[in-house]
Design a protein around this motif. Sequence first.
Motif, short mmCIF file in Angstrom:
data_model
loop_
_atom_site.label_atom_id
_atom_site.label_comp_id
_atom_site.label_asym_id
_atom_site.label_seq_id
_atom_site.Cartn_x
_atom_site.Cartn_y
_atom_site.Cartn_z
N ASP A 1 0.84 -1.20 0.00
CA ASP A 1 0.00 0.00 0.00
C ASP A 1 0.87 1.26 0.00
N HIS B 1 -7.78 -0.40 9.26
CA HIS B 1 -6.83 0.25 8.36
C HIS B 1 -7.18 1.74 8.33
N HIS C 1 -6.37 5.82 8.08
CA HIS C 1 -5.48 6.80 7.46
C HIS C 1 -5.43 8.06 8.33
N ASN D 1 -1.48 6.57 5.05
CA ASN D 1 -1.43 5.46 6.00
C ASN D 1 -0.90 5.87 7.38
MG MG Z 1 -3.88 2.53 3.12
#
Ligand code: MG
Length: 309
Positions: free
Chosen positions: A25, A218, A220, A260
Amino acid sequence: MELPQVESLPGMPESITIYEVGARDGLQNEKAVVPTDVKAEFIRRLIDAGLQTVELTSFVPPSWIPQLADATDLMSSLGDIGKGATRPVLVPNERGLDNALAAGVGAVAVFGSATETFARKNLNRSVDESLQMFAPVVSRAKEAGLWVRGYVSMCFGDPWEGPVPIEQVVDVCRRLMDLGCDQLSLGDTIGVGTPGHVTALLKALNDKGVGTDRIGVHFHDTYGQALSNTVTALGHGVRVVDASTGGLGGCPYAKSATGNLATEDLVWTCRGLGIETGVDLDKLVETSVWMAGKLGRPSPSRVVKALAD
Ligand code: MG
Protein backbone atom coordinates in the motif's frame (compact mmCIF):
# COMPACT_ATOMS: atom_id res chain seq x y z
CA MET A 1 16.26 6.61 22.42
CA GLU A 2 13.41 8.37 24.14
CA LEU A 3 10.41 6.16 24.98
CA PRO A 4 7.01 6.83 26.55
CA GLN A 5 6.31 6.03 30.18
CA VAL A 6 4.23 2.86 30.37
CA GLU A 7 0.76 3.25 31.86
CA SER A 8 -1.91 0.81 30.78
CA LEU A 9 -5.56 1.57 30.17
CA PRO A 10 -8.53 -0.66 31.07
CA GLY A 11 -9.79 -2.78 28.19
CA MET A 12 -6.52 -2.72 26.25
CA PRO A 13 -5.01 -6.02 24.99
CA GLU A 14 -1.66 -7.43 26.13
CA SER A 15 -0.47 -7.70 22.55
CA ILE A 16 -1.54 -6.91 18.99
CA THR A 17 -0.48 -7.95 15.51
CA ILE A 18 0.68 -5.17 13.27
CA TYR A 19 -0.21 -5.88 9.65
CA GLU A 20 2.54 -4.00 7.81
CA VAL A 21 1.42 -2.54 4.47
CA GLY A 22 4.39 -0.29 3.60
CA ALA A 23 5.82 -2.48 0.86
CA ARG A 24 2.46 -2.76 -0.94
CA ASP A 25 0.00 0.00 0.00
CA GLY A 26 2.88 2.36 0.80
CA LEU A 27 4.99 1.94 -2.32
CA GLN A 28 1.94 1.62 -4.58
CA ASN A 29 0.97 5.18 -3.65
CA GLU A 30 4.43 6.72 -3.88
CA LYS A 31 5.31 8.57 -7.09
CA ALA A 32 8.79 7.04 -7.29
CA VAL A 33 9.16 3.52 -8.68
CA VAL A 34 11.47 1.69 -6.27
CA PRO A 35 13.89 -0.91 -7.73
CA THR A 36 13.19 -4.57 -6.88
CA ASP A 37 16.39 -5.01 -4.84
CA VAL A 38 15.51 -1.98 -2.69
CA LYS A 39 12.02 -3.40 -2.06
CA ALA A 40 13.52 -6.75 -1.06
CA GLU A 41 15.94 -5.02 1.30
CA PHE A 42 13.06 -2.97 2.75
CA ILE A 43 11.04 -6.13 3.42
CA ARG A 44 14.03 -7.89 5.00
CA ARG A 45 14.54 -4.90 7.29
CA LEU A 46 10.85 -4.84 8.28
CA ILE A 47 10.98 -8.52 9.23
CA ASP A 48 14.28 -8.00 11.06
CA ALA A 49 12.66 -5.16 13.05
CA GLY A 50 10.14 -7.68 14.40
CA LEU A 51 7.08 -7.13 12.19
CA GLN A 52 5.21 -10.42 11.99
CA THR A 53 2.78 -9.89 9.14
CA VAL A 54 4.24 -8.12 6.14
CA GLU A 55 2.20 -7.62 2.96
CA LEU A 56 4.65 -7.87 0.08
CA THR A 57 3.20 -6.65 -3.21
CA SER A 58 0.27 -6.88 -5.60
CA PHE A 59 -0.20 -9.25 -8.53
CA VAL A 60 -2.04 -6.78 -10.76
CA PRO A 61 -1.47 -6.08 -14.45
CA PRO A 62 1.64 -3.83 -14.70
CA SER A 63 -0.39 -1.16 -16.50
CA TRP A 64 -2.63 -0.74 -13.41
CA ILE A 65 0.14 -0.12 -10.92
CA PRO A 66 3.58 0.36 -12.52
CA GLN A 67 5.13 0.72 -9.04
CA LEU A 68 4.39 -2.96 -8.32
CA ALA A 69 4.96 -4.42 -11.81
CA ASP A 70 7.88 -6.51 -10.49
CA ALA A 71 5.79 -8.75 -8.16
CA THR A 72 7.11 -12.05 -9.56
CA ASP A 73 10.73 -10.86 -9.55
CA LEU A 74 10.32 -9.57 -6.00
CA MET A 75 8.97 -12.92 -4.81
CA SER A 76 11.90 -14.81 -6.31
CA SER A 77 14.38 -12.35 -4.86
CA LEU A 78 12.83 -12.77 -1.38
CA GLY A 79 13.02 -16.56 -1.43
CA ASP A 80 11.80 -18.31 1.71
CA ILE A 81 11.13 -15.13 3.71
CA GLY A 82 8.39 -14.28 1.19
CA LYS A 83 6.52 -17.53 1.84
CA GLY A 84 3.84 -18.48 4.37
CA ALA A 85 0.59 -17.27 5.85
CA THR A 86 2.10 -14.04 7.21
CA ARG A 87 3.33 -12.76 3.82
CA PRO A 88 0.17 -11.83 1.92
CA VAL A 89 0.03 -10.39 -1.58
CA LEU A 90 -2.88 -8.60 -3.23
CA VAL A 91 -4.68 -10.38 -6.08
CA PRO A 92 -7.48 -8.61 -7.97
CA ASN A 93 -8.76 -11.60 -9.97
CA GLU A 94 -8.10 -15.23 -10.92
CA ARG A 95 -5.26 -14.30 -13.25
CA GLY A 96 -3.54 -12.53 -10.35
CA LEU A 97 -4.14 -15.57 -8.17
CA ASP A 98 -2.61 -17.86 -10.82
CA ASN A 99 0.52 -15.70 -10.93
CA ALA A 100 0.68 -15.50 -7.14
CA LEU A 101 0.33 -19.28 -6.80
CA ALA A 102 3.05 -19.79 -9.40
CA ALA A 103 5.29 -17.52 -7.31
CA GLY A 104 4.66 -19.70 -4.24
CA VAL A 105 2.72 -17.27 -2.03
CA GLY A 106 1.09 -18.49 1.19
CA ALA A 107 -1.55 -15.80 1.65
CA VAL A 108 -3.59 -13.45 -0.54
CA ALA A 109 -5.86 -10.45 -0.16
CA VAL A 110 -8.70 -9.18 -2.34
CA PHE A 111 -9.50 -5.48 -2.41
CA GLY A 112 -13.19 -4.64 -2.28
CA SER A 113 -15.10 -1.41 -1.81
CA ALA A 114 -18.04 -0.38 0.33
CA THR A 115 -19.14 2.10 -2.33
CA GLU A 116 -20.19 1.82 -5.96
CA THR A 117 -18.14 4.79 -7.17
CA PHE A 118 -14.85 3.48 -5.78
CA ALA A 119 -15.59 -0.06 -6.99
CA ARG A 120 -16.01 1.38 -10.50
CA LYS A 121 -12.91 3.58 -10.29
CA ASN A 122 -10.69 0.92 -8.76
CA LEU A 123 -11.91 -2.28 -10.44
CA ASN A 124 -14.15 -0.99 -13.25
CA ARG A 125 -16.99 -3.05 -11.78
CA SER A 126 -20.02 -2.58 -9.56
CA VAL A 127 -19.87 -3.82 -5.98
CA ASP A 128 -21.91 -6.90 -6.99
CA GLU A 129 -19.69 -7.60 -9.99
CA SER A 130 -16.51 -7.23 -7.97
CA LEU A 131 -17.79 -9.68 -5.34
CA GLN A 132 -18.61 -12.11 -8.18
CA MET A 133 -15.05 -11.68 -9.43
CA PHE A 134 -13.64 -12.37 -5.93
CA ALA A 135 -15.74 -15.50 -5.31
CA PRO A 136 -13.59 -17.95 -7.33
CA VAL A 137 -10.41 -16.19 -6.17
CA VAL A 138 -11.27 -16.78 -2.51
CA SER A 139 -12.55 -20.33 -3.00
CA ARG A 140 -9.55 -21.40 -5.09
CA ALA A 141 -7.13 -19.75 -2.65
CA LYS A 142 -8.75 -21.60 0.27
CA GLU A 143 -8.60 -24.88 -1.66
CA ALA A 144 -4.89 -24.26 -2.19
CA GLY A 145 -4.49 -23.85 1.58
CA LEU A 146 -3.85 -20.10 1.54
CA TRP A 147 -4.86 -17.58 4.18
CA VAL A 148 -7.23 -14.98 2.70
CA ARG A 149 -7.93 -11.39 3.69
CA GLY A 150 -10.70 -9.17 2.33
CA TYR A 151 -10.05 -5.44 2.25
CA VAL A 152 -13.05 -3.14 2.32
CA SER A 153 -12.19 0.41 1.30
CA MET A 154 -14.24 3.59 1.86
CA CYS A 155 -15.80 2.24 5.07
CA PHE A 156 -16.03 5.66 6.74
CA GLY A 157 -16.61 8.04 3.86
CA ASP A 158 -16.15 8.31 0.13
CA PRO A 159 -14.71 11.36 -1.67
CA TRP A 160 -17.35 11.14 -4.41
CA GLU A 161 -20.37 9.84 -2.49
CA GLY A 162 -19.78 11.51 0.89
CA PRO A 163 -21.03 9.68 4.00
CA VAL A 164 -21.34 5.90 3.64
CA PRO A 165 -24.27 4.27 5.48
CA ILE A 166 -23.08 1.77 8.09
CA GLU A 167 -25.53 -0.89 6.89
CA GLN A 168 -24.02 -0.63 3.38
CA VAL A 169 -20.52 -1.28 4.79
CA VAL A 170 -21.80 -4.17 6.93
CA ASP A 171 -23.48 -5.73 3.88
CA VAL A 172 -20.24 -5.77 1.85
CA CYS A 173 -18.26 -7.06 4.86
CA ARG A 174 -20.77 -9.84 5.49
CA ARG A 175 -20.69 -10.90 1.85
CA LEU A 176 -16.87 -11.01 1.79
CA MET A 177 -16.87 -13.17 4.94
CA ASP A 178 -19.48 -15.44 3.34
CA LEU A 179 -17.10 -15.95 0.38
CA GLY A 180 -14.67 -17.51 2.88
CA CYS A 181 -12.25 -14.73 3.85
CA ASP A 182 -10.34 -15.39 7.06
CA GLN A 183 -10.05 -11.74 7.98
CA LEU A 184 -11.49 -8.38 6.96
CA SER A 185 -9.64 -5.09 6.89
CA LEU A 186 -11.86 -2.06 7.41
CA GLY A 187 -10.35 0.80 5.43
CA ASP A 188 -10.80 4.47 6.20
CA THR A 189 -9.40 5.32 2.79
CA ILE A 190 -9.77 9.10 3.10
CA GLY A 191 -9.15 9.28 6.85
CA VAL A 192 -12.44 10.94 7.83
CA GLY A 193 -13.51 8.45 10.54
CA THR A 194 -13.74 9.35 14.21
CA PRO A 195 -14.01 7.13 17.34
CA GLY A 196 -17.82 7.13 17.64
CA HIS A 197 -18.10 6.08 14.00
CA VAL A 198 -15.56 3.29 14.58
CA THR A 199 -17.57 2.06 17.57
CA ALA A 200 -20.86 2.12 15.65
CA LEU A 201 -19.42 0.15 12.71
CA LEU A 202 -17.77 -2.50 14.93
CA LYS A 203 -21.01 -2.96 16.88
CA ALA A 204 -23.09 -3.24 13.70
CA LEU A 205 -20.66 -5.83 12.32
CA ASN A 206 -20.77 -7.81 15.55
CA ASP A 207 -24.58 -7.79 15.39
CA LYS A 208 -24.31 -9.46 11.96
CA GLY A 209 -21.91 -12.13 13.22
CA VAL A 210 -18.63 -10.51 12.16
CA GLY A 211 -16.74 -10.38 15.46
CA THR A 212 -13.66 -8.30 16.19
CA ASP A 213 -11.54 -11.48 16.22
CA ARG A 214 -11.92 -11.51 12.40
CA ILE A 215 -11.34 -7.80 11.88
CA GLY A 216 -8.30 -5.68 11.16
CA VAL A 217 -8.49 -1.89 11.02
CA HIS A 218 -6.83 0.25 8.36
CA PHE A 219 -6.93 3.88 9.36
CA HIS A 220 -5.48 6.80 7.46
CA ASP A 221 -4.05 9.81 9.26
CA THR A 222 -5.23 12.43 6.77
CA TYR A 223 -7.07 14.37 9.49
CA GLY A 224 -4.90 13.18 12.40
CA GLN A 225 -7.49 10.64 13.58
CA ALA A 226 -5.73 7.34 12.91
CA LEU A 227 -4.40 6.72 16.42
CA SER A 228 -7.52 7.74 18.33
CA ASN A 229 -9.54 5.50 16.01
CA THR A 230 -7.05 2.67 16.55
CA VAL A 231 -7.17 2.91 20.36
CA THR A 232 -10.97 2.94 20.15
CA ALA A 233 -10.94 -0.21 18.00
CA LEU A 234 -8.54 -1.95 20.41
CA GLY A 235 -10.94 -1.17 23.24
CA HIS A 236 -13.65 -3.06 21.33
CA GLY A 237 -11.50 -6.18 20.89
CA VAL A 238 -9.73 -5.57 17.57
CA ARG A 239 -6.25 -7.14 17.66
CA VAL A 240 -4.94 -6.53 14.13
CA VAL A 241 -3.92 -3.05 13.05
CA ASP A 242 -2.69 -2.08 9.57
CA ALA A 243 0.16 0.39 9.42
CA SER A 244 2.85 1.51 7.00
CA THR A 245 6.45 1.99 8.10
CA GLY A 246 7.40 5.65 7.89
CA GLY A 247 3.81 6.47 6.88
CA LEU A 248 4.68 5.52 3.28
CA GLY A 249 1.95 6.11 0.73
CA GLY A 250 -0.05 9.28 0.72
CA CYS A 251 -3.64 8.66 -0.26
CA PRO A 252 -4.21 9.44 -3.93
CA TYR A 253 -7.88 10.21 -3.23
CA ALA A 254 -7.27 12.81 -0.51
CA LYS A 255 -5.70 16.25 -0.92
CA SER A 256 -3.28 15.78 1.97
CA ALA A 257 -0.01 13.92 1.49
CA THR A 258 -0.69 12.11 4.77
CA GLY A 259 -2.20 8.70 4.23
CA ASN A 260 -1.43 5.46 6.00
CA LEU A 261 -0.95 5.39 9.75
CA ALA A 262 2.81 5.24 10.35
CA THR A 263 3.91 1.99 12.00
CA GLU A 264 6.31 3.93 14.26
CA ASP A 265 3.45 6.13 15.55
CA LEU A 266 1.41 3.01 16.31
CA VAL A 267 4.33 1.29 18.06
CA TRP A 268 4.89 4.40 20.22
CA THR A 269 1.27 4.38 21.39
CA CYS A 270 1.41 0.64 22.06
CA ARG A 271 4.65 1.03 24.04
CA GLY A 272 3.02 3.65 26.23
CA LEU A 273 -0.03 1.46 26.79
CA GLY A 274 2.10 -1.59 27.59
CA ILE A 275 0.82 -3.46 24.51
CA GLU A 276 3.36 -5.88 23.02
CA THR A 277 3.96 -5.55 19.26
CA GLY A 278 7.27 -7.41 18.95
CA VAL A 279 8.73 -4.43 17.08
CA ASP A 280 12.14 -2.90 17.68
CA LEU A 281 11.29 0.79 17.25
CA ASP A 282 14.93 1.80 16.84
CA LYS A 283 15.41 -0.55 13.89
CA LEU A 284 12.14 0.55 12.33
CA VAL A 285 13.03 4.24 12.51
CA GLU A 286 16.43 3.45 10.94
CA THR A 287 14.59 1.63 8.15
CA SER A 288 12.28 4.60 7.52
CA VAL A 289 15.20 7.02 7.39
CA TRP A 290 16.96 4.68 4.94
CA MET A 291 13.81 4.39 2.77
CA ALA A 292 13.22 8.16 2.88
CA GLY A 293 16.71 8.51 1.39
CA LYS A 294 15.76 6.16 -1.45
CA LEU A 295 12.50 8.04 -2.10
CA GLY A 296 14.10 11.46 -1.79
CA ARG A 297 11.59 12.80 0.69
CA PRO A 298 11.32 12.76 4.50
CA SER A 299 8.95 10.46 6.35
CA PRO A 300 5.71 12.16 7.43
CA SER A 301 5.72 10.14 10.68
CA ARG A 302 5.98 12.35 13.79
CA VAL A 303 7.73 9.54 15.70
CA VAL A 304 10.30 9.11 12.91
CA LYS A 305 10.87 12.89 12.89
CA ALA A 306 11.25 12.97 16.66
CA LEU A 307 13.55 9.96 16.96
CA ALA A 308 15.70 10.22 13.80
CA ASP A 309 19.19 11.55 14.45
MG1 MG B 1 -3.88 2.53 3.12
